[in-house]
Design an enzyme around this catalytic site. Sequence first.
Site, PDB file in Angstrom:
ATOM      1  N   LYS A 107     -27.959  57.092  21.676  1.00  0.00           N
ATOM      2  CA  LYS A 107     -27.782  57.996  20.940  1.00  0.00           C
ATOM      3  C   LYS A 107     -27.035  57.615  19.859  1.00  0.00           C
ATOM      4  O   LYS A 107     -26.452  56.988  19.644  1.00  0.00           O
ATOM      5  CB  LYS A 107     -27.136  59.441  21.362  1.00  0.00           C
ATOM      6  CG  LYS A 107     -27.610  60.712  20.472  1.00  0.00           C
ATOM      7  CD  LYS A 107     -28.951  61.234  21.375  1.00  0.00           C
ATOM      8  CE  LYS A 107     -29.718  62.550  21.182  1.00  0.00           C
ATOM      9  NZ  LYS A 107     -30.547  62.953  22.280  1.00  0.00           N
ATOM     10  N   GLY A 219     -31.955  79.777  19.092  1.00  0.00           N
ATOM     11  CA  GLY A 219     -32.400  78.377  17.902  1.00  0.00           C
ATOM     12  C   GLY A 219     -33.547  78.365  17.653  1.00  0.00           C
ATOM     13  O   GLY A 219     -33.918  79.465  18.587  1.00  0.00           O
ATOM     14  N   GLY A 221     -35.098  75.913  15.084  1.00  0.00           N
ATOM     15  CA  GLY A 221     -35.349  74.441  15.027  1.00  0.00           C
ATOM     16  C   GLY A 221     -36.922  74.063  16.069  1.00  0.00           C
ATOM     17  O   GLY A 221     -37.843  75.624  15.988  1.00  0.00           O
ATOM     18  N   ASN A 222     -36.733  72.785  15.831  1.00  0.00           N
ATOM     19  CA  ASN A 222     -38.301  72.294  15.871  1.00  0.00           C
ATOM     20  C   ASN A 222     -38.096  72.661  17.974  1.00  0.00           C
ATOM     21  O   ASN A 222     -39.545  73.273  18.313  1.00  0.00           O
ATOM     22  CB  ASN A 222     -38.210  70.628  16.081  1.00  0.00           C
ATOM     23  CG  ASN A 222     -39.739  69.956  17.303  1.00  0.00           C
ATOM     24  OD1 ASN A 222     -39.462  69.887  18.191  1.00  0.00           O
ATOM     25  ND2 ASN A 222     -40.509  69.967  16.166  1.00  0.00           N
TER      26      ASN A 222
HETATM   27  N1  GLU Z   1     -33.981  63.523  21.023  1.00  0.00           N
HETATM   28  C1  GLU Z   1     -34.553  64.278  21.131  1.00  0.00           C
HETATM   29  C2  GLU Z   1     -34.007  64.318  22.512  1.00  0.00           C
HETATM   30  O1  GLU Z   1     -32.075  64.623  22.928  1.00  0.00           O
HETATM   31  C3  GLU Z   1     -35.964  62.747  21.402  1.00  0.00           C
HETATM   32  C4  GLU Z   1     -35.439  61.809  22.055  1.00  0.00           C
HETATM   33  C5  GLU Z   1     -35.956  60.601  21.643  1.00  0.00           C
HETATM   34  O2  GLU Z   1     -37.322  60.791  21.447  1.00  0.00           O
HETATM   35  O3  GLU Z   1     -35.816  59.423  22.355  1.00  0.00           O
HETATM   36  O4  GLU Z   1     -33.949  63.812  24.124  1.00  0.00           O
END
Ligand code: GLU
Length: 428
Positions: A107, A219, A221-222
């Site tokens: 992350k 939320g 958002g997307n």
């Molecule tokens: N940010 C998204 C998650 O928390 C997607 C991560 C990704 O596609 O690598 O799962």
Amino acid sequence: MGQNVYNPFESAQIQFDRVADKINLDSSVRELLREPSREYHFTIPVKMDDGTTKVFKGYRIQHNDARGPAKGGIRFHPHETADTVRALSMWMTWKCAVVDIPLGGGKGGVICDPRNLSQGEQERLCRGYIRQIARNIGPVTDVPAPDVMTNAQHMLWMMDEYEVITGGKYPGTITGKPVGMGGSLGRKEATGYGVIYTLREALKSLNIDIAKTSASIQGFGNVAEYAARLYTVMGGKIIAISCWDNNDKKAYTFRNKDGFDIEKMAAIKDSFGTIDKEKAIAMGAEVLDGGEWISQEVDILLPCALENQINASNFDQINSSVKVICEGANGPTAPDCDNLIMERDIFLVPDFLCNAGGVTCSYFEQVQNNMNYYWTKEEVLEKLDSKMTSAFQAVYQLAREKNLYMRDAAYVIAINRVAEAVKLRGWV
Ligand code: GLU
């Protein structure tokens, strides 16, 4: 644990330890998996539009890459901390493992508020982030993606900077890119749709007709938007939506007891998920306090915003009508609420299973990048549904057989897969 002392990394470790105890995980595997493998902390100097230079703090943390390259989003948030990124990287490892895709967990984050940055400043921040981390990421090592307050345009700037630095075309370096620029059809919808595929399965197992249910969502958002869209297509009614208002610097809950037209609500939100209050009122929505999403008389709660939104301070406000909680966000429920959820017999679809649709589609995006051949949206969504449904069923079956809480069952499957990979590689 109260809201003030909440630490997401501690929460992630508490959840992990609880299951490590249950399955008698070897102490060395446990020691390895309860910490990230690698961390990068760096500064990002950005030339601002007014001629000054602002220095932002960035992170990329790789929790585990035994099953494949580290994978996970990059968040832009003013309250980002190293511990938040650590927790999220760990949850990514379990997420990729529970849906059984050959990727590890990572992350990234930047302490910033993109709502207050111009497009040019955001582009320079994205490029600056990649300049600092380019040598430690890549298609075969660690693959970033969008997350809270980052989008396809940010990903494209990042990919472009990576390609400028490396001198080649590597679309698989980053996922969540725009369609036509190496992105996958269906990626925009994937996380939210995945939430609803797992909800559909959960309701089936409870013998509840989705078309007779109502939900409150936190939320917009997307993830929340596409979850709400698919849920209403399946016949459900979203009667409350809570989101942050960047003008008033507070959250509101919008309510329409007849159920929202999500298409219309999406048309009055900005790119960060803030609904225009005046327009919502004009469309007949009631405006309540931000926290009231949790107390609505609904069948389903869909926390799709940030971590620590359901905790000891508000758990008792959950209406007795609630039968299912689907965690669209990462870590929305504090660990001290798990026993309360079990006591109230609320069916939980845990975060790293519920919201795994995004990373699953990111994996499909990488596969398409490697082939340099792109699938139709139907093909992507069909594969996504099948992956999410089988992951849900595996967790649900284990939960039933061993009489486990759904979160613990998901952890048992994920931890066992990662533990096996580190052992097979001879790391422990
Ligand atoms: N940010 C998204 C998650 O928390 C997607 C991560 C990704 O596609 O690598 O799962």
